[in-house]
Design an enzyme around this catalytic site. Structure first.
Site, PDB file in Angstrom:
ATOM      1  N   ASP A 105       0.874  -1.179   0.000  1.00 16.23           N
ATOM      2  CA  ASP A 105       0.000   0.000   0.000  1.00 16.23           C
ATOM      3  C   ASP A 105       0.906   1.223   0.000  1.00 16.23           C
ATOM      4  OD1 ASP A 105      -2.215   1.854   0.535  1.00 16.23           O
ATOM      5  OD2 ASP A 105      -3.352   0.076   1.086  1.00 16.23           O
TER       6      ASP A 105
ATOM      7  N   HIS B 229       2.305   2.178  -3.151  1.00 16.56           N
ATOM      8  CA  HIS B 229       1.395   3.191  -3.701  1.00 16.56           C
ATOM      9  C   HIS B 229       1.953   4.603  -3.613  1.00 16.56           C
ATOM     10  CE1 HIS B 229      -2.324   0.335  -3.139  1.00 16.56           C
ATOM     11  NE2 HIS B 229      -1.362  -0.178  -3.889  1.00 16.56           N
TER      12      HIS B 229
END
Length: 424
Positions: free
Chosen positions: A244, A271
């Site tokens: 993430d 991310h």
């Protein structure tokens, strides 16, 4: 569309580009030094070491360390004490038990999908502590991919099932730092967290120096380091690959986040370098300098919407290299297009200087004409195939490619190859 700036706004934005070094951790931060006194030196017992580790932490005086020597230590949740350091040597690994009951908060929710989350205790917690931290060249392994005892799925599989079926996975964070002061991490490797690797709430003063975070790209909700409602935090010389956000700066209803320095780091898959999505209490005075983002889906990202928005200001990104990113720049005020509310996301005094990248979408979306995104771009250059997507933005530009305005020179071949070496 690209909107013109008034003269005063232009001066303000240009000043923000030149003043990046002022928007940062207000402490004087040097490489941390481990405690000089080891109060307990432990070897693994080949059994569950939770009680033995917790007893050593509880009985060590402030300013000392609990030292874990070579081998594998298996443990359930541990609570750190003010001023005490957990020192894990190079050949030692502290492994979190994959047992739901060990982390349960007493309601039987941990390791299950429910209508709400937060049913599990973290593996390691710093709660209302001052000083201390985690040192050493060893490893803390959260076993996110291991089967939970008595089940046929792992923490990560539970998280994916929750995403598919609806509801919230109740899984433990690896490290939680809550209402704490002056916490230090140095040299440690964190891997395979079931959920966030390091989450902070109301922390004043934290240093992460030479930390490695390494978790598979498909491990859901495994953020690297998340400063929330915190101030005076430095993350430097770290390598972060995760499933993430590599780093996510947040400020929900629990307070603002400000004076954060992200200096000389390498981010692999993940991310990206994120602010948000919760920014309702405000994020300000952020410096990102000397960052390489290699294969992150997003690169430099500010994300929020009207359900959780707020003011994000005085954010400077400088000497940044990006490669293999779908959205190298992603500053968006409509993160959830279905969101409703009146918490307006407003991004202003955002500055990019000496930024290099390849292709991808370069997104700058203010909310509407009354809440424009204010940004300054100086020596920001991507490949010819990169595309700008700009709405409701007031921008000052100097030496930007592809052009937002005419008369600019193209990016030379090999510009990315040289930037990482030059900036790190």
């Amino acid at each position: 569309m690209l909107l013109p700036l008034r003269y005063w706004a232009m001066l303000s934005m240009l000043a923000a580009v030149g003043a990046g070094a002022q928007a940062k951790d207000r402490r004087t931060v040097a490489e941390p030094v481990a405690p000089g006194y080891v109060c307990a030196r432990l070897a693994p017992s080949r059994q569950n070491d939770t009680a033995r580790l917790q007893d050593a932490i509880a009985h060590c005086p402030p300013g000392s360390a609990v030292y874990l020597s070579g081998g594998t230590f298996l443990s359930g949740p541990l609570e750190m004490k003010s001023g005490v350091t957990l020192w894990i040597e190079r050949d030692a690994t502290l492994v979190a038990v994959a047992q739901r009951e060990a982390y349960d908060k007493g309601f039987g929710n941990c390791g299950r999908i429910e209508g709400k989350g937060d049913g599990c205790r973290p593996f390691i917690s710093f709660s209302k502590t001052r000083g201390g931290g985690i040192y050493g060249e060893g490893i803390i392994d959260g076993q996110g991919g291991a089967l939970m005892v008595g089940t046929t799925e792992s923490w990560w599989q539970l998280a994916r099932r929750a995403q598919a079926e609806g509801g919230y996975q109740n899984v433990p964070r690896l490290i939680q730092i809550d209402h704490a002061h002056d916490i230090t991490f140095h040299g440690i490797t964190l891997r395979n967290a079931p959920n966030f690797h390091v989450a902070m709430n109301r922390v004043e003063g934290a240093t992460f120096w030479g930390v490695t975070i390494d978790t598979p790209a498909d491990a859901r909700n495994t953020d690297g380091i998340d400063p929330g409602a915190s101030q005076d935090v430095t993350i430097t010389h770290c390598q972060i690959r995760t499933g993430d956000d590599n780093v996510a700066i947040k400020a929900g209803n629990n307070g603002p986040t400000r004076h954060i320095s992200i200096i000389d780091n390498y981010f692999g898959w993940g991310h990206g370098m994120s602010i948000g999505s919760e920014v309702s209490s405000g994020v300000s005075d952020i410096l990102v300098h000397g960052l390489t983002l290699d294969g992150t889906t997003s690169g430099l990202r500010i994300k929020s919407d009207v359900s959780r928005g707020g003011l994000v200001e005085r954010v400077t990104y400088e000497n940044v290299c990006l490669r293999g990113n779908r959205w190298p720049i992603y500053f968006d005020t409509r993160y959830d297009i279905h969101a409703s509310g009146n918490r307006i996301p407003l991004y202003r005094k955002i500055a990019l200087r000496h930024v290099r990248g390849g292709d991808g979408a370069l997104v700058m979306h203010g909310l509407d004409g009354g809440h424009n995104l204010e940004i300054a771009l100086d020596d920001v250059r991507f490949s010819d195939s990169a595309t700008w997507q700009v709405e409701n933005a007031d921008a000052v530009v100097s030496d930007v490619w592809p052009p937002l305005r005419s008369g600019q020179a193209p990016l030379s071949s090999g510009a990315w190859e040289g930037c990482a070496k030059a900036f790190r």
